[in-house]
Design a protein around this motif. Structure first.
Motif, PDB file in Angstrom:
ATOM      1  N   LEU A   1      17.865  15.842 -18.239  1.00 42.22           N
ATOM      2  CA  LEU A   1      18.785  16.483 -19.178  1.00 42.22           C
ATOM      3  C   LEU A   1      19.588  15.436 -19.939  1.00 42.22           C
ATOM      4  CD1 LEU A   1      19.909  19.141 -20.267  1.00 42.22           C
ATOM      5  CD2 LEU A   1      21.576  19.107 -18.397  1.00 42.22           C
ATOM      6  N   ALA A   2      20.052  14.404 -19.257  1.00 44.38           N
ATOM      7  CA  ALA A   2      20.815  13.345 -19.924  1.00 44.38           C
ATOM      8  C   ALA A   2      19.964  12.675 -20.997  1.00 44.38           C
ATOM      9  CB  ALA A   2      21.299  12.319 -18.909  1.00 44.38           C
ATOM     10  N   ASP A   3      18.708  12.421 -20.694  1.00 42.82           N
ATOM     11  CA  ASP A   3      17.801  11.805 -21.657  1.00 42.82           C
ATOM     12  C   ASP A   3      17.573  12.721 -22.856  1.00 42.82           C
ATOM     13  OD1 ASP A   3      15.955   9.716 -22.516  1.00 42.82           O
ATOM     14  OD2 ASP A   3      14.364  11.141 -21.995  1.00 42.82           O
ATOM     15  N   GLN A   4      17.331  13.993 -22.594  1.00 47.40           N
ATOM     16  CA  GLN A   4      17.081  14.946 -23.677  1.00 47.40           C
ATOM     17  C   GLN A   4      18.308  15.111 -24.581  1.00 47.40           C
ATOM     18  OE1 GLN A   4      15.816  18.406 -21.497  1.00 47.40           O
ATOM     19  NE2 GLN A   4      13.670  17.779 -21.504  1.00 47.40           N
ATOM     20  N   ILE A   5      19.474  15.200 -23.992  1.00 43.70           N
ATOM     21  CA  ILE A   5      20.699  15.344 -24.773  1.00 43.70           C
ATOM     22  C   ILE A   5      20.931  14.097 -25.616  1.00 43.70           C
ATOM     23  CG2 ILE A   5      23.222  15.464 -24.617  1.00 43.70           C
ATOM     24  CD1 ILE A   5      22.842  17.372 -22.235  1.00 43.70           C
ATOM     25  N   SER A   6      20.723  12.944 -25.019  1.00 48.83           N
ATOM     26  CA  SER A   6      20.912  11.688 -25.739  1.00 48.83           C
ATOM     27  C   SER A   6      19.983  11.598 -26.946  1.00 48.83           C
ATOM     28  CB  SER A   6      20.661  10.519 -24.787  1.00 48.83           C
ATOM     29  OG  SER A   6      20.766   9.298 -25.468  1.00 48.83           O
ATOM     30  N   ARG A   7      18.721  11.955 -26.747  1.00 52.91           N
ATOM     31  CA  ARG A   7      17.763  11.919 -27.850  1.00 52.91           C
ATOM     32  C   ARG A   7      18.136  12.921 -28.953  1.00 52.91           C
ATOM     33  NH1 ARG A   7      11.756  10.747 -25.678  1.00 52.91           N
ATOM     34  NH2 ARG A   7      12.322   9.235 -24.074  1.00 52.91           N
ATOM     35  N   ALA A   8      18.566  14.101 -28.557  1.00 48.03           N
ATOM     36  CA  ALA A   8      18.945  15.118 -29.537  1.00 48.03           C
ATOM     37  C   ALA A   8      20.171  14.674 -30.331  1.00 48.03           C
ATOM     38  CB  ALA A   8      19.217  16.449 -28.845  1.00 48.03           C
ATOM     39  N   GLU A   9      21.137  14.070 -29.657  1.00 51.62           N
ATOM     40  CA  GLU A   9      22.341  13.602 -30.356  1.00 51.62           C
ATOM     41  C   GLU A   9      22.019  12.441 -31.294  1.00 51.62           C
ATOM     42  OE1 GLU A   9      25.694  14.980 -27.087  1.00 51.62           O
ATOM     43  OE2 GLU A   9      25.035  12.885 -27.091  1.00 51.62           O
ATOM     44  N   GLU A  10      21.125  11.564 -30.884  1.00 55.19           N
ATOM     45  CA  GLU A  10      20.699  10.455 -31.750  1.00 55.19           C
ATOM     46  C   GLU A  10      19.990  10.996 -32.992  1.00 55.19           C
ATOM     47  OE1 GLU A  10      18.311   7.710 -29.502  1.00 55.19           O
ATOM     48  OE2 GLU A  10      19.944   7.264 -28.132  1.00 55.19           O
ATOM     49  N   ALA A  11      19.116  11.960 -32.797  1.00 52.42           N
ATOM     50  CA  ALA A  11      18.394  12.556 -33.928  1.00 52.42           C
ATOM     51  C   ALA A  11      19.365  13.245 -34.881  1.00 52.42           C
ATOM     52  CB  ALA A  11      17.343  13.544 -33.428  1.00 52.42           C
ATOM     53  N   ALA A  12      20.346  13.925 -34.345  1.00 57.56           N
ATOM     54  CA  ALA A  12      21.333  14.601 -35.184  1.00 57.56           C
ATOM     55  C   ALA A  12      22.163  13.590 -35.958  1.00 57.56           C
ATOM     56  CB  ALA A  12      22.235  15.492 -34.331  1.00 57.56           C
ATOM     57  N   ALA A  13      22.522  12.482 -35.316  1.00 60.78           N
ATOM     58  CA  ALA A  13      23.290  11.443 -36.000  1.00 60.78           C
ATOM     59  C   ALA A  13      22.483  10.812 -37.121  1.00 60.78           C
ATOM     60  CB  ALA A  13      23.736  10.388 -35.002  1.00 60.78           C
ATOM     61  N   LEU A  14      21.214  10.582 -36.874  1.00 58.66           N
ATOM     62  CA  LEU A  14      20.342  10.030 -37.913  1.00 58.66           C
ATOM     63  C   LEU A  14      20.198  11.005 -39.085  1.00 58.66           C
ATOM     64  CD1 LEU A  14      17.527   8.303 -35.851  1.00 58.66           C
ATOM     65  CD2 LEU A  14      19.294   7.196 -37.241  1.00 58.66           C
ATOM     66  N   ALA A  15      20.047  12.271 -38.779  1.00 57.89           N
ATOM     67  CA  ALA A  15      19.931  13.277 -39.827  1.00 57.89           C
ATOM     68  C   ALA A  15      21.206  13.338 -40.660  1.00 57.89           C
ATOM     69  CB  ALA A  15      19.629  14.641 -39.211  1.00 57.89           C
ATOM     70  N   ASP A  16      22.353  13.232 -40.003  1.00 60.27           N
ATOM     71  CA  ASP A  16      23.625  13.235 -40.722  1.00 60.27           C
ATOM     72  C   ASP A  16      23.755  11.996 -41.606  1.00 60.27           C
ATOM     73  OD1 ASP A  16      24.353  15.626 -39.569  1.00 60.27           O
ATOM     74  OD2 ASP A  16      25.684  14.722 -38.066  1.00 60.27           O
TER      75      ASP A  16
END
Length: 80
Positions: A61-76
């Motif tokens: 879960l920590a890995d998945q959340i981290s990846r999702a937050e990184e992707a969202a930051a890149l998209a922003d």
């Protein structure tokens, strides 16, 4: 179950659940609580597997959340 180890694991998962959407947080918190209460008086032979399973869940879960937050930051960043 060593109380301290189980409590640290429980709390770390709850902290991760805070970063989930509300519906997933609610469902995850309820399931986590139910499982830990059910296994509170488990026989010693089952405890290592229980801890191992929930530790793997926490790490995944920590890995998945981290990846999702990184992707969202890149998209922003790309949107700027």
């Amino acid at each position: 179950m060593p109380l301290h180890e189980a409590l640290v694991l429980y709390r770390s998962i709850r902290r991760l659940h805070r970063r989930l959407p509300a519906a997933l947080k609610f469902m995850g918190d309820q399931y986590l609580k139910d499982e830990f209460v059910r296994h509170k008086a488990a026989q010693q032979e089952y405890i290592p597997g229980f801890i191992k399973g929930w530790t793997a869940y926490r790490d995944t879960l920590a890995d998945q959340i981290s990846r999702a937050e990184e992707a969202a930051a890149l998209a922003d960043a790309d949107a700027l």
